[in-house]
Design a protein around this motif. Structure first.
Motif, PDB file in Angstrom:
ATOM      1  N   ALA A   3       8.225   1.269   4.683  1.00 48.55           N
ATOM      2  CA  ALA A   3       9.275   2.001   3.961  1.00 48.55           C
ATOM      3  C   ALA A   3       8.773   3.409   3.686  1.00 48.55           C
ATOM      4  O   ALA A   3       7.560   3.658   3.693  1.00 48.55           O
ATOM      5  CB  ALA A   3       9.638   1.308   2.656  1.00 48.55           C
ATOM      6  N   VAL A   4       9.696   4.319   3.482  1.00 52.01           N
ATOM      7  CA  VAL A   4       9.311   5.660   3.042  1.00 52.01           C
ATOM      8  C   VAL A   4      10.050   5.965   1.738  1.00 52.01           C
ATOM      9  O   VAL A   4      11.135   5.469   1.493  1.00 52.01           O
ATOM     10  CB  VAL A   4       9.592   6.762   4.096  1.00 52.01           C
ATOM     11  N   ILE A   5       9.377   6.779   0.919  1.00 48.44           N
ATOM     12  CA  ILE A   5       9.968   7.215  -0.349  1.00 48.44           C
ATOM     13  C   ILE A   5      10.132   8.713  -0.274  1.00 48.44           C
ATOM     14  O   ILE A   5       9.183   9.433   0.031  1.00 48.44           O
ATOM     15  CB  ILE A   5       9.049   6.880  -1.531  1.00 48.44           C
ATOM     16  N   SER A   6      11.333   9.180  -0.547  1.00 48.31           N
ATOM     17  CA  SER A   6      11.560  10.611  -0.495  1.00 48.31           C
ATOM     18  C   SER A   6      12.551  11.012  -1.585  1.00 48.31           C
ATOM     19  O   SER A   6      12.948  10.195  -2.407  1.00 48.31           O
ATOM     20  CB  SER A   6      12.074  10.987   0.896  1.00 48.31           C
ATOM     21  N   GLY A   7      12.934  12.256  -1.559  1.00 49.31           N
ATOM     22  CA  GLY A   7      13.886  12.728  -2.561  1.00 49.31           C
ATOM     23  C   GLY A   7      13.364  13.972  -3.234  1.00 49.31           C
ATOM     24  O   GLY A   7      12.183  14.290  -3.122  1.00 49.31           O
ATOM     25  N   PRO A   8      14.268  14.658  -3.901  1.00 49.93           N
ATOM     26  CA  PRO A   8      13.833  15.887  -4.569  1.00 49.93           C
ATOM     27  C   PRO A   8      13.060  15.533  -5.824  1.00 49.93           C
ATOM     28  O   PRO A   8      13.645  15.128  -6.815  1.00 49.93           O
ATOM     29  CB  PRO A   8      15.156  16.585  -4.923  1.00 49.93           C
ATOM     30  N   CYS A   9      11.767  15.654  -5.777  1.00 47.02           N
ATOM     31  CA  CYS A   9      10.983  15.128  -6.890  1.00 47.02           C
ATOM     32  C   CYS A   9       9.684  15.888  -7.097  1.00 47.02           C
ATOM     33  O   CYS A   9       8.675  15.595  -6.471  1.00 47.02           O
ATOM     34  CB  CYS A   9      10.704  13.644  -6.639  1.00 47.02           C
ATOM     35  N   ALA A  41       4.597   7.705   0.954  1.00 41.62           N
ATOM     36  CA  ALA A  41       5.106   8.724   0.029  1.00 41.62           C
ATOM     37  C   ALA A  41       4.643  10.085   0.520  1.00 41.62           C
ATOM     38  O   ALA A  41       4.626  11.065  -0.208  1.00 41.62           O
ATOM     39  CB  ALA A  41       4.604   8.453  -1.382  1.00 41.62           C
ATOM     40  N   ILE A  42       4.236  10.118   1.788  1.00 38.60           N
ATOM     41  CA  ILE A  42       3.721  11.342   2.418  1.00 38.60           C
ATOM     42  C   ILE A  42       4.888  12.099   3.032  1.00 38.60           C
ATOM     43  O   ILE A  42       5.701  11.513   3.736  1.00 38.60           O
ATOM     44  CB  ILE A  42       2.714  10.970   3.534  1.00 38.60           C
ATOM     45  N   LEU A  93       0.851  -1.194   0.000  1.00 32.84           N
ATOM     46  CA  LEU A  93       0.000   0.000   0.000  1.00 32.84           C
ATOM     47  C   LEU A  93       0.884   1.241   0.000  1.00 32.84           C
ATOM     48  O   LEU A  93       1.623   1.483   0.956  1.00 32.84           O
ATOM     49  CB  LEU A  93      -0.885   0.018   1.242  1.00 32.84           C
ATOM     50  N   ILE A  94       0.800   2.001  -1.092  1.00 29.10           N
ATOM     51  CA  ILE A  94       1.599   3.221  -1.184  1.00 29.10           C
ATOM     52  C   ILE A  94       0.703   4.408  -0.843  1.00 29.10           C
ATOM     53  O   ILE A  94      -0.210   4.757  -1.609  1.00 29.10           O
ATOM     54  CB  ILE A  94       2.188   3.400  -2.599  1.00 29.10           C
ATOM     55  N   PHE A  95       0.959   4.997   0.307  1.00 25.27           N
ATOM     56  CA  PHE A  95       0.126   6.114   0.754  1.00 25.27           C
ATOM     57  C   PHE A  95       0.675   7.433   0.221  1.00 25.27           C
ATOM     58  O   PHE A  95       1.821   7.798   0.488  1.00 25.27           O
ATOM     59  CB  PHE A  95       0.069   6.159   2.281  1.00 25.27           C
ATOM     60  N   ALA A  96      -0.167   8.144  -0.525  1.00 25.55           N
ATOM     61  CA  ALA A  96       0.212   9.468  -1.025  1.00 25.55           C
ATOM     62  C   ALA A  96      -0.939  10.443  -0.772  1.00 25.55           C
ATOM     63  O   ALA A  96      -1.409  11.145  -1.653  1.00 25.55           O
ATOM     64  CB  ALA A  96       0.571   9.402  -2.505  1.00 25.55           C
ATOM     65  N   ILE A  97      -1.369  10.427   0.467  1.00 27.90           N
ATOM     66  CA  ILE A  97      -2.471  11.274   0.927  1.00 27.90           C
ATOM     67  C   ILE A  97      -1.849  12.354   1.811  1.00 27.90           C
ATOM     68  O   ILE A  97      -1.004  12.037   2.640  1.00 27.90           O
ATOM     69  CB  ILE A  97      -3.473  10.429   1.761  1.00 27.90           C
TER      70      ILE A  97
END
Lengths: 332, 332
Positions: free
Chosen positions: A136-142, A108-109, A80-84
């Motif tokens: 896990a978390v996803i981050s970075g300049p994006c 991805a929050i 489950l990729i959360f982008a809320i």
């Protein structure tokens, strides 16, 4: 966990959710996609693209299982990729009937749960008993807009589980996305949260006619605040100049498109917070982040003059011009 | 050394020299100012401002002793502030008849002596036998244009002599200039030199349609290169995120007005170096800096993928698109 059989869901209907869907669909045949509003889904299917965000990115909707039912999407998917946006996350989750147990939670929050002052990984661990190795978390300049244009971008995936990062690497790595791996979850989350405060402060000083020279000094001091605060809250041998930290700060604080920076710019130009909020249609993450970091730091007492100034302006009605002037004498 | 009796000269007629004159005249009654061309001086006196640079900044020319004779200015003044582009410095100095002995040398030059690969402080020490305690450098993120507008800016003064930095602090500190002090002369000079390489590389990648996400990663990697190289060449307990280092890099690499960035942008868009040079009317500091750092690093062998890429593009006729693509896989 193999790509072809892993069922991946994206939760959220905004621009970052849309960019992630575009990325993931480079590597998997099908995704599950939860959006709260059925109208948005209907329109998406009709147009072959998100009607509101990244409208330049087209999708083969046959490869997307849409649903406005969060229980359904959680039942169907494994990852489950959360982008809320973080202020709304609890609202979405409060109607949960199915269990999150055994699910892989990807955040991805870039924000915190207001009032509770949780970073997202801690929130899922504390309130949903998800073991850290399933987070896990996803981050970075994006900027999502550049992902839509397939301009080369870099993401950092952080997890304590190397098995999980390996899977996520294969899901997120594409021709236009380079992936770095980290196990500094908390550092990357706090850094991503704090950057929005500095984007607001960049906007405020810009609104007050401070120039690029000041901005360069502000951001140099900002990364030192991030470094010091992260070391206090989560000691870790991190190199704060890596792109997950400094790059993420630069991508936001120097962006003309950052909504946090725009919010700050309005405050600097004399808008009240209420007026800026009405104009922008929502309160930006950085507003909540300011209070969170300010309050969290009461325990650590790390010297955070920029965060403290943001707090005074945003929560104590301090006059921006006076406060930025005071701050300027503390920066070097 | 007391302000009122100290005779201060500025050498150079460009925008940075003009900004420095404006700053210094806030604190001293009179300055000496050397420019090579008498026509520029005549026009300056006639207009009450530099006819070519920072034309918004007005001067009381009664407080300026102009001369086109470098020997005269050196004879008259005690403190010599050099703001001449480094590729031309030796040309100016080669007609010197008077001695530089007993003079205080302040370098406001952000560049190296081409071919010899000297930073400015080392050049004056080695070739003019100026003792290190009579040398200082001025650096920091500072667009001259913003100084002209009296927008708050920060300068760092570096010298091994605390007596000298104290004097310079009183000469340079104004309402719109905050001063930091350092004794890391070489680190600050090399950092200021290297930033122009990264400004060129920012321009090249921008010209090749790489976006802000890539730029954020490029600059995050750039500051790590600067940190590593400076530690190799001049070990010192510096914090590379201070404004003299990171701030200076940001001020240039994110500036739409940086001539180095513009030069790079033209290269990225397909101009030859010769064509870019003709169009811009001069070769930018970063071009020479690239060769200097590349060659100097042969001894230290620190991993500098961005500098090496710049060198390949600027000196080995490598194809920018290919080289930036290769580089992108080395960045994290």
């Amino acid at each position: 966990m193999e790509n072809k059989n892993t069922k991946i869901a994206i939760l959220g209907g905004g621009s970052w959710a849309t960019a992630i869907a575009k990325i993931v669909l480079q590597n998997v045949d099908k995704i599950y996609w939860y959006m709260r509003r059925q109208e948005q889904i209907d329109e998406f299917i009709h147009l072959g693209k998100n009607p509101f965000y990244l409208t330049g990115a087209r999708f083969d909707t046959n490869r997307i299982h849409f649903t406005d039912d969060i229980n359904q999407v959680i039942e169907l998917a494994d990852i489950l990729i959360f982008a809320i946006p973080s202020p709304y996350l609890e609202d979405h989750l409060k109607i949960l009937k199915v269990s999150l147990e055994d699910k892989i939670i990807i955040s991805a929050i870039k924000g915190i749960i207001p009032e509770k002052n949780y970073i997202i990984s801690d929130f899922f661990e504390a309130e949903y008993k998800i073991p850290k190795e399933n987070i896990a978390v996803i981050s970075g300049p994006c900027h999502a807009e550049e992902v839509a244009l397939e301009r080369l971008s870099y993401l950092t995936i952080a997890s304590v589980s190397s098995e999980l990062t390996k899977v996520l690497h294969s899901i997120f790595s594409t021709d236009f996305i380079n992936i770095a791996i980290s196990n500094d979850i908390a550092g990357i989350e706090y850094s991503a949260i704090m950057k929005n405060i500095y984007a607001i402060m960049s906007g405020i000083s810009h609104g007050l006619k401070y120039g690029d020279n000041f901005q360069a000094v502000l951001i140099s001091n900002a990364i030192q605040e991030i470094d010091g605060f992260c070391n206090a809250i989560h000691p870790f041998p991190r190199n704060i100049n890596q792109s997950a930290y400094l790059g993420d700060l630069l991508g936001t604080a120097y962006s003309q498109f950052s909504r946090n920076r725009l919010f700050g710019n309005m405050i600097g130009k004399g808008y009240s917070i209420r007026a800026a909020k009405i104009e922008l249609g929502m309160i930006e993450e950085g507003y909540f982040a300011t209070k969170c970091i300010y309050e969290t730091n009461k325990k650590y007492k790390f010297d955070l003059p920029i965060v403290n100034t943001a707090y005074d302006i945003l929560y104590n009605n301090a006059i921006p011009a006076t406060k930025i002037k005071e701050l300027s004498n503390k920066l070097v």
